[in-house]
Scaffold this motif. Structure first.
Motif, PDB file in Angstrom:
ATOM      1  N   ARG A 153      29.337  26.022  -2.430  1.00 39.13           N
ATOM      2  CA  ARG A 153      29.953  25.105  -3.779  1.00 39.13           C
ATOM      3  C   ARG A 153      31.322  24.692  -3.273  1.00 39.13           C
ATOM      4  O   ARG A 153      31.951  25.008  -2.501  1.00 39.13           O
ATOM      5  CB  ARG A 153      30.257  26.122  -4.998  1.00 39.13           C
ATOM      6  N   LYS A 210      35.192  19.247  -6.223  1.00 34.30           N
ATOM      7  CA  LYS A 210      34.158  18.289  -6.416  1.00 34.30           C
ATOM      8  C   LYS A 210      33.308  18.900  -7.575  1.00 34.30           C
ATOM      9  O   LYS A 210      32.258  17.881  -7.915  1.00 34.30           O
ATOM     10  CB  LYS A 210      33.311  18.156  -5.344  1.00 34.30           C
ATOM     11  N   ASN A 211      33.464  19.898  -8.026  1.00 33.11           N
ATOM     12  CA  ASN A 211      32.667  20.387  -9.258  1.00 33.11           C
ATOM     13  C   ASN A 211      31.216  20.399  -8.898  1.00 33.11           C
ATOM     14  O   ASN A 211      30.032  20.057  -9.585  1.00 33.11           O
ATOM     15  CB  ASN A 211      32.883  19.784 -10.407  1.00 33.11           C
ATOM     16  N   THR A 212      30.859  20.819  -7.674  1.00 33.18           N
ATOM     17  CA  THR A 212      29.443  20.453  -7.090  1.00 33.18           C
ATOM     18  C   THR A 212      28.778  21.858  -6.158  1.00 33.18           C
ATOM     19  O   THR A 212      29.587  22.573  -5.638  1.00 33.18           O
ATOM     20  CB  THR A 212      29.478  19.317  -6.175  1.00 33.18           C
ATOM     21  N   TRP A 271      25.618  22.748  -3.823  1.00 32.97           N
ATOM     22  CA  TRP A 271      24.595  22.253  -2.831  1.00 32.97           C
ATOM     23  C   TRP A 271      23.733  23.418  -2.456  1.00 32.97           C
ATOM     24  O   TRP A 271      24.054  24.642  -2.091  1.00 32.97           O
ATOM     25  CB  TRP A 271      25.135  21.804  -1.711  1.00 32.97           C
ATOM     26  N   SER A 278      29.883  19.240 -15.068  1.00 32.55           N
ATOM     27  CA  SER A 278      30.886  18.530 -15.927  1.00 32.55           C
ATOM     28  C   SER A 278      31.029  19.459 -17.297  1.00 32.55           C
ATOM     29  O   SER A 278      29.864  19.884 -17.653  1.00 32.55           O
ATOM     30  CB  SER A 278      30.780  17.138 -15.934  1.00 32.55           C
ATOM     31  N   SER A 337      21.902  18.226  -4.245  1.00 35.97           N
ATOM     32  CA  SER A 337      23.184  18.493  -4.885  1.00 35.97           C
ATOM     33  C   SER A 337      23.291  18.796  -6.393  1.00 35.97           C
ATOM     34  O   SER A 337      22.102  18.264  -6.828  1.00 35.97           O
ATOM     35  CB  SER A 337      24.102  17.374  -4.661  1.00 35.97           C
ATOM     36  N   CYS A 338      24.313  19.365  -6.982  1.00 37.21           N
ATOM     37  CA  CYS A 338      24.249  19.494  -8.522  1.00 37.21           C
ATOM     38  C   CYS A 338      25.585  19.593  -8.880  1.00 37.21           C
ATOM     39  O   CYS A 338      26.708  20.101  -8.298  1.00 37.21           O
ATOM     40  CB  CYS A 338      23.660  21.011  -8.650  1.00 37.21           C
ATOM     41  N   ALA A 339      25.956  18.474  -9.745  1.00 40.41           N
ATOM     42  CA  ALA A 339      27.278  17.886 -10.103  1.00 40.41           C
ATOM     43  C   ALA A 339      27.196  18.633 -11.351  1.00 40.41           C
ATOM     44  O   ALA A 339      26.524  18.414 -12.423  1.00 40.41           O
ATOM     45  CB  ALA A 339      27.318  16.787 -10.031  1.00 40.41           C
ATOM     46  N   CYS A 391      18.770  23.133 -11.180  1.00 40.30           N
ATOM     47  CA  CYS A 391      20.323  23.652 -10.880  1.00 40.30           C
ATOM     48  C   CYS A 391      20.585  24.175 -12.121  1.00 40.30           C
ATOM     49  O   CYS A 391      20.150  23.816 -13.331  1.00 40.30           O
ATOM     50  CB  CYS A 391      21.336  22.712 -10.643  1.00 40.30           C
ATOM     51  N   GLU A 412      21.139  17.247 -11.067  1.00 41.33           N
ATOM     52  CA  GLU A 412      20.668  17.549  -9.485  1.00 41.33           C
ATOM     53  C   GLU A 412      20.400  16.183  -8.958  1.00 41.33           C
ATOM     54  O   GLU A 412      19.976  15.127  -9.716  1.00 41.33           O
ATOM     55  CB  GLU A 412      19.330  18.260  -9.614  1.00 41.33           C
ATOM     56  N   VAL A 424      24.812  19.810 -16.058  1.00 37.99           N
ATOM     57  CA  VAL A 424      24.525  19.681 -14.770  1.00 37.99           C
ATOM     58  C   VAL A 424      23.417  18.666 -14.316  1.00 37.99           C
ATOM     59  O   VAL A 424      22.766  18.389 -14.947  1.00 37.99           O
ATOM     60  CB  VAL A 424      23.949  21.296 -14.079  1.00 37.99           C
TER      61      VAL A 424
END
Length: 122
Positions: free
Chosen positions: A72, A76-78, A80, A25, A21-23, A96, A6, A4
């Motif tokens: 979420r 987008k696998n994100t 907020w 994967s 934001s937190c992506a 995150c 941020e 993750v």
């Protein structure tokens, strides 16, 4: 291995807004609860907000209720964290976390980001 990352921190005046934001994967995003914690200087890390894998249930710490919103997007696998009406006491590094556990059971064994600094000036 879930990762993750941020973004979105910065300096803002009291009363202002920021969106973190937190992506995520490396895993099945919908299977993870996602959360935000924060740590002010010389203080312990504290829970801020969390959301379950479906996005249907959200949870907030009392100091941020009514001001912060977690959301979420599976496409987008994100996740907020929308932060409104910011106060100087919101100043902290925000982390995150992705977890296999329920939203309120996150812990050190989960997948944590490096953090993003939020500074609220008075």
């Amino acid at each position: 291995q879930v990762q993750v990352v941020e973004s979105g921190g910065g300096l803002v005046q009291a009363g202002g807004s920021l969106r973190l934001s937190c992506a995520a994967s490396g895993g099945t995003f919908s299977s993870y609860s996602m959360g935000w914690f924060r740590q002010a200087p010389e203080k312990e890390r504290k829970f801020v907000a969390a959301i379950d894998g479906t996005g249907a249930s959200t949870y907030y710490a009392n100091p941020v209720k009514g001001r912060f919103t977690i959301s979420r997007d599976g496409a987008k696998n994100t996740v907020w964290l929308q932060m409104n009406s910011l106060k100087p006491e919101d100043t902290a590094v925000y982390y995150c976390v992705a977890s296999d556990a329920p939203p309120l059971s996150m812990g050190p064994e989960d997948y944590w980001g490096q953090g993003t600094q939020v500074t609220v000036s008075s």
